[in-house]
Write a protein that holds these residues in place. Structure first.
Motif, PDB file in Angstrom:
ATOM      1  N   GLU A  67       0.850  -1.183   0.000  1.00  0.00           N
ATOM      2  CA  GLU A  67       0.000   0.000   0.000  1.00  0.00           C
ATOM      3  C   GLU A  67       0.885   1.232   0.000  1.00  0.00           C
ATOM      4  N   ALA A  68       0.542   2.178  -0.841  1.00  0.00           N
ATOM      5  CA  ALA A  68       1.312   3.420  -0.926  1.00  0.00           C
ATOM      6  C   ALA A  68       0.358   4.598  -0.789  1.00  0.00           C
ATOM      7  N   LYS A  69       0.678   5.517   0.118  1.00  0.00           N
ATOM      8  CA  LYS A  69      -0.160   6.696   0.333  1.00  0.00           C
ATOM      9  C   LYS A  69       0.548   7.943  -0.161  1.00  0.00           C
ATOM     10  N   TRP A  70      -0.186   8.728  -0.924  1.00  0.00           N
ATOM     11  CA  TRP A  70       0.288  10.034  -1.376  1.00  0.00           C
ATOM     12  C   TRP A  70      -0.105  11.038  -0.292  1.00  0.00           C
ATOM     13  N   ASP A  71       0.783  11.275   0.643  1.00  0.00           N
ATOM     14  CA  ASP A  71       0.472  12.085   1.818  1.00  0.00           C
ATOM     15  C   ASP A  71       0.005  13.493   1.465  1.00  0.00           C
ATOM     16  N   GLN A  72       0.630  14.081   0.456  1.00  0.00           N
ATOM     17  CA  GLN A  72       0.274  15.458   0.097  1.00  0.00           C
ATOM     18  C   GLN A  72      -1.158  15.581  -0.388  1.00  0.00           C
ATOM     19  N   ILE A  75      -4.372  10.328  -1.061  1.00  0.00           N
ATOM     20  CA  ILE A  75      -4.822   9.260  -1.961  1.00  0.00           C
ATOM     21  C   ILE A  75      -3.932   8.040  -1.745  1.00  0.00           C
ATOM     22  N   THR A  76      -4.557   6.858  -1.727  1.00  0.00           N
ATOM     23  CA  THR A  76      -3.838   5.617  -1.450  1.00  0.00           C
ATOM     24  C   THR A  76      -4.141   4.583  -2.528  1.00  0.00           C
ATOM     25  N   TRP A  77      -3.118   3.808  -2.884  1.00  0.00           N
ATOM     26  CA  TRP A  77      -3.275   2.690  -3.818  1.00  0.00           C
ATOM     27  C   TRP A  77      -2.596   1.446  -3.256  1.00  0.00           C
ATOM     28  N   THR A  78      -2.961   0.302  -3.800  1.00  0.00           N
ATOM     29  CA  THR A  78      -2.215  -0.929  -3.557  1.00  0.00           C
ATOM     30  C   THR A  78      -1.534  -1.323  -4.857  1.00  0.00           C
ATOM     31  N   PHE A  79      -0.218  -1.582  -4.791  1.00  0.00           N
ATOM     32  CA  PHE A  79       0.571  -1.935  -5.965  1.00  0.00           C
ATOM     33  C   PHE A  79       1.081  -3.362  -5.862  1.00  0.00           C
ATOM     34  N   PRO A  80       1.308  -4.020  -6.997  1.00  0.00           N
ATOM     35  CA  PRO A  80       1.972  -5.327  -6.982  1.00  0.00           C
ATOM     36  C   PRO A  80       3.359  -5.202  -6.346  1.00  0.00           C
ATOM     37  N   GLU A 142     -17.271   4.969  -9.986  1.00  0.00           N
ATOM     38  CA  GLU A 142     -17.110   5.547  -8.655  1.00  0.00           C
ATOM     39  C   GLU A 142     -16.008   4.812  -7.901  1.00  0.00           C
ATOM     40  N   LEU A 143     -15.029   5.581  -7.452  1.00  0.00           N
ATOM     41  CA  LEU A 143     -13.933   5.039  -6.658  1.00  0.00           C
ATOM     42  C   LEU A 143     -13.972   5.664  -5.270  1.00  0.00           C
ATOM     43  N   ASP A 144     -14.202   4.857  -4.272  1.00  0.00           N
ATOM     44  CA  ASP A 144     -14.200   5.312  -2.883  1.00  0.00           C
ATOM     45  C   ASP A 144     -15.129   6.506  -2.671  1.00  0.00           C
ATOM     46  N   GLY A 145     -16.297   6.448  -3.283  1.00  0.00           N
ATOM     47  CA  GLY A 145     -17.290   7.504  -3.096  1.00  0.00           C
ATOM     48  C   GLY A 145     -17.161   8.683  -4.023  1.00  0.00           C
ATOM     49  N   VAL A 146     -16.175   8.696  -4.909  1.00  0.00           N
ATOM     50  CA  VAL A 146     -15.986   9.792  -5.856  1.00  0.00           C
ATOM     51  C   VAL A 146     -16.324   9.308  -7.259  1.00  0.00           C
ATOM     52  N   ARG A 147     -17.277   9.965  -7.878  1.00  0.00           N
ATOM     53  CA  ARG A 147     -17.686   9.585  -9.233  1.00  0.00           C
ATOM     54  C   ARG A 147     -16.787  10.246 -10.263  1.00  0.00           C
ATOM     55  N   GLY A 148     -16.397   9.467 -11.259  1.00  0.00           N
ATOM     56  CA  GLY A 148     -15.580  10.000 -12.330  1.00  0.00           C
ATOM     57  C   GLY A 148     -15.847   9.275 -13.631  1.00  0.00           C
ATOM     58  N   VAL A 149     -15.088   9.636 -14.644  1.00  0.00           N
ATOM     59  CA  VAL A 149     -15.202   9.022 -15.960  1.00  0.00           C
ATOM     60  C   VAL A 149     -13.990   8.126 -16.183  1.00  0.00           C
ATOM     61  N   THR A 205      -7.998   2.358  -5.409  1.00  0.00           N
ATOM     62  CA  THR A 205      -7.845   3.763  -5.051  1.00  0.00           C
ATOM     63  C   THR A 205      -8.734   4.164  -3.878  1.00  0.00           C
ATOM     64  N   LYS A 206      -8.121   4.808  -2.893  1.00  0.00           N
ATOM     65  CA  LYS A 206      -8.839   5.411  -1.768  1.00  0.00           C
ATOM     66  C   LYS A 206      -8.564   6.912  -1.796  1.00  0.00           C
ATOM     67  N   VAL A 207      -9.639   7.695  -1.737  1.00  0.00           N
ATOM     68  CA  VAL A 207      -9.515   9.137  -1.946  1.00  0.00           C
ATOM     69  C   VAL A 207     -10.151   9.903  -0.786  1.00  0.00           C
ATOM     70  N   VAL A 208      -9.388  10.768  -0.164  1.00  0.00           N
ATOM     71  CA  VAL A 208      -9.955  11.680   0.831  1.00  0.00           C
ATOM     72  C   VAL A 208     -10.710  12.767   0.069  1.00  0.00           C
TER      73      VAL A 208
END
Length: 209
Positions: A67-72, A75-80, A142-149, A205-208
């Motif tokens: 798991e990697a978090k973009w602190d700034q 946003i968080t992802w899980t990578f292989p 929708e990713l983590d409650g955020v709708r997108g295209v 993807t997890k998005v604040v």
């Protein structure tokens, strides 16, 4: 090469702004700065909104991953396991592994920017490009409650050409109205090989917001 995804993101923002002006002429203004799952949770207009639902193969592609978090940006992802950080800055991030890549760009918009109209314009534009053959998949996601295209480029002309899987969405973060542009990519000839991990990463993807 690593600057190409950011150039693509800027082009898409400009195109969306142009389409937004068209929407404004026929619609009332909406200044919402987050495309969250309010209102109808399953549709936007007549189009269904899918939620992240990774397949068994996509989850397996991330097995024993990190798991990697973009602190700034919160946003968080899980990578292989074989994916490594390439660059992390305040508004841009890139990771990669085995010839596949993730590039993310944050664009800060004006507080009164009509995000709802803009994202709908992006969707309409991508649908038009799908008819023209540029994309072979376009949908609301929708990713983590955020709708997108989400849109995926069609098979490219040669195996060495870059093929992209993209997701764009607006959110409010740290008091700012932001556009998130996420691009997962690899050579066209290797796309089938990397497809499960690319989708797996996107769906993780997890998005604040």
């Amino acid at each position: 090469m690593k600057h190409v995804p950011l150039l693509v993101a800027l082009v898409l923002v400009v195109a969306a702004c142009n389409l937004t002006n068209k929407f404004k002429s026929g619609s009332s203004n909406s200044n919402s700065s987050s495309t969250s799952s309010s209102g109808n949770p399953s549709k936007i207009g007549d189009e269904p909104v899918e939620k992240a639902a990774p397949t068994a193969a996509q989850m397996a592609a991330l097995a024993n991953g990190q798991e990697a978090k973009w602190d700034q940006q919160g946003i968080t992802w899980t990578f292989p396991p074989n994916w490594k950080k390439q660059e992390v800055r305040n508004e841009t991030l890139s990771y990669g592994g085995g010839g596949a890549f993730l590039s993310v760009n944050i664009s800060t918009m004006a507080a009164d920017f009509p995000s709802e109209l803009s994202i709908k314009a992006m969707h309409e534009g991508a649908k038009t490009e799908q008819k023209n053959g540029k994309y072979d998949e376009v949908k609301w996601l929708e990713l983590d409650g955020v709708r997108g295209v989400e849109f995926r480029q069609s098979k490219q002309e040669t195996p060495g050409d870059i093929r992209r899987l993209e997701w764009q969405a607006y959110r409010t973060f740290a008091g700012q109205n932001q556009l998130i542009t996420m691009i997962l990519s690899t050579d066209d000839g290797a796309f089938a090989k990397h497809q499960d991990e690319l989708y797996g990463i996107m769906y993780s993807t997890k998005v604040v917001h």
